[in-house]
Design an enzyme around this catalytic site. Structure first.
Site, PDB file in Angstrom:
ATOM      1  N   GLU A 146      34.833  40.700  23.859  1.00 25.85           N
ATOM      2  CA  GLU A 146      35.737  39.825  23.104  1.00 25.85           C
ATOM      3  C   GLU A 146      36.982  40.578  22.646  1.00 25.85           C
ATOM      4  OE1 GLU A 146      32.337  36.748  21.378  1.00 25.85           O
ATOM      5  OE2 GLU A 146      33.280  38.183  20.030  1.00 25.85           O
ATOM      6  N   HIS A 193      36.114  25.590  38.720  1.00 24.32           N
ATOM      7  CA  HIS A 193      36.230  24.719  37.538  1.00 24.32           C
ATOM      8  C   HIS A 193      35.070  24.938  36.560  1.00 24.32           C
ATOM      9  CE1 HIS A 193      39.348  22.437  39.691  1.00 24.32           C
ATOM     10  NE2 HIS A 193      38.542  22.520  40.739  1.00 24.32           N
ATOM     11  N   LYS A 253      21.400  37.497  15.906  1.00 21.72           N
ATOM     12  CA  LYS A 253      22.609  37.541  16.729  1.00 21.72           C
ATOM     13  C   LYS A 253      22.818  38.898  17.398  1.00 21.72           C
ATOM     14  CE  LYS A 253      25.393  34.872  17.180  1.00 21.72           C
ATOM     15  NZ  LYS A 253      26.556  34.657  16.283  1.00 21.72           N
ATOM     16  N   SER A 278      25.347  40.183  13.414  1.00 23.08           N
ATOM     17  CA  SER A 278      25.889  39.301  12.387  1.00 23.08           C
ATOM     18  C   SER A 278      25.424  39.771  11.015  1.00 23.08           C
ATOM     19  CB  SER A 278      25.408  37.873  12.628  1.00 23.08           C
ATOM     20  OG  SER A 278      25.639  37.057  11.494  1.00 23.08           O
TER      21      SER A 278
END
Length: 437
Positions: A288, A154, A281, A275
């Site tokens: 992804e 979980h 970043k 970024s």
């Protein structure tokens, strides 16, 4: 030139020509089309349907086309209906009227069927090979990082595991994926060449000759099934979808683990991006994109299933739609496996942060309950006792292993000095999953 038209009174609409053409995507089958055609004409010669001289000239012409395509002298493009018409027209240009005999005792139905099977088989073997390389990378990464870390259920810290054990779970998944692809290859390994349109041919051909020449185990058993079967594409697309699902799950974990909140791993600059506005970043875009492209592969499977679901036997033009879906699914999964391999081969594991997460996660709570059971306490009672201990530790801001013996005995007098060794994380690993590593 079209490969049909004798019974038509008027020309095909230009709109229909454009709508009907498949050359922009089935040109990818040029090599399989030539190899299959060479096997076909050699069989015709062996069966005395063509002379040896005729077959030799046709084979020479086909090989010259292949050579020119692969050298860049000939582009697979133009006003052709499909790859088959491209090949036949160009063959006739090179060797004359003899080229028109290429299609003897063959239909485009069995021609495209054998092209696609050959292509799918070759590419599926490459997928299996790439999965083998990925498995090697995972094993190496796991063996080099046998570090302690939290295991989750979980997405909550649950029990102590090792990074190796976690990664080897994916090793098992991708091992099954490789077996699935290899099984699909074994099932599809039958030649449909010789089925013709749907009912074979009155020529006395030998389908075993072409099947053997093209490296298939055997010819298909049923002509109608041979030209209309696309199960193998569905099965491979299903395999690809499962592979992508596994890679997407792993990508999700890598994305979480590389966040500042976890910092369990550092992603290589080679597989990250930045970024345009925030200079600090470092984004896990490789992971992804794999996660995102998973839906694309699922879509190809569902599209192909939907296309085939209502088709009567045998061949229908709807089946032309199989190629773009399969090609896209194949290309996507191939690229994703290679990127995942590169990403994992350059990743850095942060042992210190993983150990800290273990320390603050009460990951030895189950072992405390097991300790009490070993002392004669019923498990359900032990479970409740440990729940109270966890609340106490949360309020105090410490781990269970930090409690004094007196504090332990406030909850149950079964506790003794041996509790510390029993719940030591390294000892827990030794008693648990380490014996399976």
């Amino acid at each position: 030139m079209k490969l049909w038209g004798g019974r038509f009174k008027t020309e095909e609409s230009k709109l229909m020509e454009d709508f009907n053409t498949s050359l922009p995507f089935d040109r990818r089958l040029y090599k399989q089309d030539i190899v299959g055609s060479i096997a076909h004409v050699n069989m015709l010669s062996k069966c005395n349907i063509l002379t040896g001289e005729e077959a030799g000239k046709i084979e020479e012409g086909l090989k010259s086309i292949l050579e020119d395509i692969e050298s860049g002298k000939l582009s697979v493009e133009g006003d052709y209906e499909d790859i088959h018409s491209f090949m036949e027209v160009n063959l006739i240009k090179r060797i004359g009227e003899l080229g028109k005999k290429l299609h003897t005792s063959r239909s485009r139905n069995d021609q495209v069927a054998v092209d696609m099977r050959m292509f799918a088989k070759e590419e599926a073997i490459e997928i299996a090979n790439e999965l083998g390389l990925l498995l090697e990378t995972i094993k190496k990464l796991a063996d080099e990082n046998r570090v302690i870390m939290p295991g989750y259920t979980h997405l909550q810290r649950a029990q102590v595991v090792t990074f190796k054990h976690h990664m080897m779970a994916y090793y098992s998944m991708f091992s099954r994926d490789k077996k699935r692809v290899e099984n699909a290859i074994d099932i599809l390994d039958e030649s449909p060449l010789g089925c013709c349109a749907l009912a074979g041919t009155t020529y006395d051909i030998d389908r075993n000759v072409t099947s053997d020449a093209l490296g298939f185990k055997k010819p298909v058993d049923n002509f109608m099934d041979g030209v209309s079967d696309r199960d193998y594409l569905l099965e491979l697309c299903s395999c690809f979808s499962i592979i992508m699902m596994h890679m997407s799950r792993l990508s999700e974990e890598l994305i979480i683990w590389s966040s500042q909140e976890f910092k369990f791993v550092d992603m290589s600059d080679a597989f990250s991006t930045g970024s345009s506005i925030m200079p600090q970043k470092k984004n896990p875009d490789a992971a992804e994109l794999i996660r995102g492209k998973t839906g694309r592969v699922y879509g190809s499977l569902m599209s192909l299933l939907t296309t085939l679901k209502g088709l009567p036997l045998a061949y229908n033009k709807d089946m032309q739609e199989d190629k773009e879906q399969f090609f896209d699914s194949l290309d996507t999964v191939m690229a994703c496996i290679k990127v995942m391999n590169g990403m994992l081969s350059t990743i850095k594991v942060n042992e210190g942060n993983m150990r800290k997460a273990v320390k603050h996660g009460f990951l030895n709570a189950t072992e405390v309950a097991d300790y009490l059971v070993n002392k004669g306490v019923a498990f359900r009672d032990a479970h409740g006792i440990v729940g109270q201990i966890v609340i106490y530790c949360e309020d105090k801001g410490c781990g269970i292993e930090d409690l004094s013996l007196e504090e332990f005995q406030k909850f149950d007098d079964s506790f003794g000095d041996d509790i510390y060794g029993f719940i030591d994380y390294d000892n827990v690993l030794e008693k648990g999953i380490k014996k399976y590593l």
